[in-house]
Write a protein that holds these residues in place. Sequence first.
Motif, PDB file in Angstrom:
ATOM      1  N   ALA A  61       0.848  -1.195   0.000  1.00  9.95           N
ATOM      2  CA  ALA A  61       0.000   0.000   0.000  1.00  9.95           C
ATOM      3  C   ALA A  61       0.884   1.247   0.000  1.00  9.95           C
ATOM      4  O   ALA A  61       1.964   1.258   0.605  1.00  9.95           O
ATOM      5  CB  ALA A  61      -0.920  -0.001   1.223  1.00  9.95           C
ATOM      6  N   PRO A  62       0.471   2.296  -0.663  1.00 11.27           N
ATOM      7  CA  PRO A  62       1.313   3.495  -0.751  1.00 11.27           C
ATOM      8  C   PRO A  62       1.407   4.241   0.580  1.00 11.27           C
ATOM      9  O   PRO A  62       0.523   4.140   1.431  1.00 11.27           O
ATOM     10  CB  PRO A  62       0.593   4.351  -1.801  1.00 11.27           C
ATOM     11  CG  PRO A  62      -0.841   3.911  -1.706  1.00 11.27           C
ATOM     12  CD  PRO A  62      -0.797   2.439  -1.401  1.00 11.27           C
ATOM     13  N   VAL A  63       2.496   4.970   0.741  1.00  9.83           N
ATOM     14  CA  VAL A  63       2.638   5.840   1.905  1.00  9.83           C
ATOM     15  C   VAL A  63       1.562   6.920   1.836  1.00  9.83           C
ATOM     16  O   VAL A  63       1.302   7.491   0.770  1.00  9.83           O
ATOM     17  CB  VAL A  63       4.038   6.495   1.920  1.00  9.83           C
ATOM     18  CG1 VAL A  63       4.148   7.487   3.070  1.00  9.83           C
ATOM     19  CG2 VAL A  63       5.111   5.438   2.028  1.00  9.83           C
ATOM     20  N   THR A  64       0.931   7.215   2.972  1.00  8.53           N
ATOM     21  CA  THR A  64      -0.132   8.222   2.963  1.00  8.53           C
ATOM     22  C   THR A  64       0.456   9.622   2.815  1.00  8.53           C
ATOM     23  O   THR A  64       1.603   9.881   3.182  1.00  8.53           O
ATOM     24  CB  THR A  64      -0.962   8.167   4.257  1.00  8.53           C
ATOM     25  OG1 THR A  64      -0.134   8.566   5.360  1.00  8.53           O
ATOM     26  CG2 THR A  64      -1.501   6.772   4.503  1.00  8.53           C
ATOM     27  N   ASN A  65      -0.369  10.529   2.295  1.00  6.56           N
ATOM     28  CA  ASN A  65       0.083  11.915   2.129  1.00  6.56           C
ATOM     29  C   ASN A  65       0.407  12.558   3.475  1.00  6.56           C
ATOM     30  O   ASN A  65       1.349  13.341   3.604  1.00  6.56           O
ATOM     31  CB  ASN A  65      -0.978  12.734   1.386  1.00  6.56           C
ATOM     32  CG  ASN A  65      -2.316  12.745   2.125  1.00  6.56           C
ATOM     33  OD1 ASN A  65      -2.640  11.808   2.847  1.00  6.56           O
ATOM     34  ND2 ASN A  65      -3.086  13.798   1.923  1.00  6.56           N
ATOM     35  N   LEU A  66      -0.378  12.209   4.503  1.00 11.56           N
ATOM     36  CA  LEU A  66      -0.152  12.798   5.822  1.00 11.56           C
ATOM     37  C   LEU A  66       1.167  12.302   6.416  1.00 11.56           C
ATOM     38  O   LEU A  66       1.899  13.064   7.056  1.00 11.56           O
ATOM     39  CB  LEU A  66      -1.311  12.459   6.764  1.00 11.56           C
ATOM     40  CG  LEU A  66      -1.301  13.149   8.125  1.00 11.56           C
ATOM     41  CD1 LEU A  66      -1.228  14.667   7.948  1.00 11.56           C
ATOM     42  CD2 LEU A  66      -2.531  12.773   8.931  1.00 11.56           C
ATOM     43  N   ALA A  67       1.471  11.019   6.195  1.00 12.11           N
ATOM     44  CA  ALA A  67       2.739  10.484   6.693  1.00 12.11           C
ATOM     45  C   ALA A  67       3.911  11.213   6.047  1.00 12.11           C
ATOM     46  O   ALA A  67       4.903  11.548   6.698  1.00 12.11           O
ATOM     47  CB  ALA A  67       2.820   8.986   6.420  1.00 12.11           C
ATOM     48  N   LEU A  68       3.803  11.490   4.756  1.00 17.66           N
ATOM     49  CA  LEU A  68       4.874  12.213   4.067  1.00 17.66           C
ATOM     50  C   LEU A  68       4.997  13.644   4.577  1.00 17.66           C
ATOM     51  O   LEU A  68       6.098  14.192   4.665  1.00 17.66           O
ATOM     52  CB  LEU A  68       4.610  12.215   2.559  1.00 17.66           C
ATOM     53  CG  LEU A  68       4.785  10.862   1.848  1.00 17.66           C
ATOM     54  CD1 LEU A  68       4.390  10.984   0.381  1.00 17.66           C
ATOM     55  CD2 LEU A  68       6.218  10.364   1.982  1.00 17.66           C
ATOM     56  N   LEU A  69       3.873  14.251   4.935  1.00 14.37           N
ATOM     57  CA  LEU A  69       3.917  15.606   5.476  1.00 14.37           C
ATOM     58  C   LEU A  69       4.676  15.655   6.796  1.00 14.37           C
ATOM     59  O   LEU A  69       5.295  16.670   7.133  1.00 14.37           O
ATOM     60  CB  LEU A  69       2.490  16.140   5.673  1.00 14.37           C
ATOM     61  CG  LEU A  69       1.740  16.560   4.409  1.00 14.37           C
ATOM     62  CD1 LEU A  69       0.297  16.919   4.742  1.00 14.37           C
ATOM     63  CD2 LEU A  69       2.439  17.731   3.731  1.00 14.37           C
ATOM     64  N   LYS A  70       4.629  14.550   7.547  1.00 11.06           N
ATOM     65  CA  LYS A  70       5.328  14.509   8.830  1.00 11.06           C
ATOM     66  C   LYS A  70       6.841  14.631   8.646  1.00 11.06           C
ATOM     67  O   LYS A  70       7.556  15.030   9.560  1.00 11.06           O
ATOM     68  CB  LYS A  70       4.986  13.213   9.574  1.00 11.06           C
ATOM     69  CG  LYS A  70       3.520  13.092   9.972  1.00 11.06           C
ATOM     70  CD  LYS A  70       3.088  14.203  10.906  1.00 11.06           C
ATOM     71  CE  LYS A  70       1.605  14.116  11.239  1.00 11.06           C
ATOM     72  NZ  LYS A  70       1.155  15.238  12.100  1.00 11.06           N
ATOM     73  N   LEU A  71       7.322  14.290   7.457  1.00  8.05           N
ATOM     74  CA  LEU A  71       8.748  14.404   7.175  1.00  8.05           C
ATOM     75  C   LEU A  71       9.198  15.864   7.153  1.00  8.05           C
ATOM     76  O   LEU A  71      10.368  16.168   7.374  1.00  8.05           O
ATOM     77  CB  LEU A  71       9.068  13.759   5.828  1.00  8.05           C
ATOM     78  CG  LEU A  71       9.029  12.232   5.752  1.00  8.05           C
ATOM     79  CD1 LEU A  71       9.126  11.790   4.301  1.00  8.05           C
ATOM     80  CD2 LEU A  71      10.142  11.620   6.569  1.00  8.05           C
ATOM     81  N   LYS A  72       8.265  16.766   6.888  1.00 10.47           N
ATOM     82  CA  LYS A  72       8.611  18.176   6.724  1.00 10.47           C
ATOM     83  C   LYS A  72       8.508  18.981   8.017  1.00 10.47           C
ATOM     84  O   LYS A  72       8.833  20.164   8.035  1.00 10.47           O
ATOM     85  CB  LYS A  72       7.697  18.811   5.667  1.00 10.47           C
ATOM     86  CG  LYS A  72       7.787  18.133   4.294  1.00 10.47           C
ATOM     87  CD  LYS A  72       6.844  18.787   3.298  1.00 10.47           C
ATOM     88  CE  LYS A  72       6.928  18.113   1.939  1.00 10.47           C
ATOM     89  NZ  LYS A  72       6.024  18.731   0.946  1.00 10.47           N
ATOM     90  N   THR A  73       8.065  18.336   9.088  1.00  9.95           N
ATOM     91  CA  THR A  73       7.853  19.074  10.338  1.00  9.95           C
ATOM     92  C   THR A  73       9.134  19.295  11.126  1.00  9.95           C
ATOM     93  O   THR A  73       9.178  20.127  12.025  1.00  9.95           O
ATOM     94  CB  THR A  73       6.865  18.317  11.240  1.00  9.95           C
ATOM     95  OG1 THR A  73       7.444  17.057  11.643  1.00  9.95           O
ATOM     96  CG2 THR A  73       5.548  18.079  10.522  1.00  9.95           C
ATOM     97  N   GLY A  74      10.171  18.513  10.815  1.00 12.63           N
ATOM     98  CA  GLY A  74      11.410  18.626  11.580  1.00 12.63           C
ATOM     99  C   GLY A  74      11.421  17.778  12.832  1.00 12.63           C
ATOM    100  O   GLY A  74      12.386  17.807  13.595  1.00 12.63           O
ATOM    101  N   GLN A  75      10.359  17.018  13.063  1.00 12.37           N
ATOM    102  CA  GLN A  75      10.278  16.139  14.225  1.00 12.37           C
ATOM    103  C   GLN A  75      10.468  14.691  13.794  1.00 12.37           C
ATOM    104  O   GLN A  75       9.726  14.193  12.951  1.00 12.37           O
ATOM    105  CB  GLN A  75       8.905  16.258  14.905  1.00 12.37           C
ATOM    106  CG  GLN A  75       8.634  17.581  15.589  1.00 12.37           C
ATOM    107  CD  GLN A  75       7.242  17.577  16.212  1.00 12.37           C
ATOM    108  OE1 GLN A  75       6.239  17.747  15.517  1.00 12.37           O
ATOM    109  NE2 GLN A  75       7.179  17.372  17.516  1.00 12.37           N
ATOM    110  N   ASP A  76      11.433  14.015  14.376  1.00 14.51           N
ATOM    111  CA  ASP A  76      11.610  12.603  14.051  1.00 14.51           C
ATOM    112  C   ASP A  76      10.522  11.750  14.685  1.00 14.51           C
ATOM    113  O   ASP A  76      10.201  10.676  14.191  1.00 14.51           O
ATOM    114  CB  ASP A  76      12.983  12.113  14.521  1.00 14.51           C
ATOM    115  CG  ASP A  76      14.066  12.388  13.490  1.00 14.51           C
ATOM    116  OD1 ASP A  76      13.776  13.117  12.517  1.00 14.51           O
ATOM    117  OD2 ASP A  76      15.185  11.886  13.655  1.00 14.51           O
TER     118      ASP A  76
END
Length: 221
Positions: A61-76
């Motif tokens: 299943a593809p990575v969700t758009n929201l999960a990818l957005l979490k990459l841009k927050t600066g929080q691991d």
Amino acid sequence: MKLQELTKSDFEILKSMENVVEGIAAMYGEHTEVVLHSLDSRDPSVIKIANGHVTGRKLGAPVTNLALLKLKTGQDISNSYLTKCATGKTLRSITTIIRNGQNRAIGLLCINTDMDAPLQSVLRTMMPDSMVNTEMTSTPEVFARNIDEALHSTIDSVNNDVRGNVDIAPSKKSREIVTQLYDLGVFELKDSAQVAATRLDISVHSIYRYLREIKASQLPS
């Protein structure tokens, strides 16, 4: 953040996380989905999933758009957040970024808990299998603050358990306590035999004798 092709070592890191997925799912039960995503640019998708029935997803299943957005927050490790999946369930989720030795994001570990699940069902699935339909009993596991407390608590826990077991003959109880403590690795700790002797009110010579007998019985014939 632009996705990149993952290397062989990147995939090995992600592979090593598969047991973590299973472990978290086993801990929290069937109402919690645990998902491992690859961030390989050729196919950013689910490479390991437990309890996929929560969202209806499967491997690939593809990575969700929201999960990818979490990459841009600066929080691991993201703050927990609420979402609704395609099945209509309300989920409480958290996303953790997995990085390689060069600090590059190579994967995501996502945990999604079904907030609409009946509370009794959630509690039941979180109970250890050995406790289902049985009376809760104590175990020798101790959550101590230091090594001395761990040693004392473990000895006391095993002592109380064995002393209260009517199936063990009184003359065998001391040896059984020492055997169980040996199996738990207690006697690998410094001065543990002396501490055990004091707390069990038996001689340290008796403990050493039991230990010799235990070790001798485990030698190949």
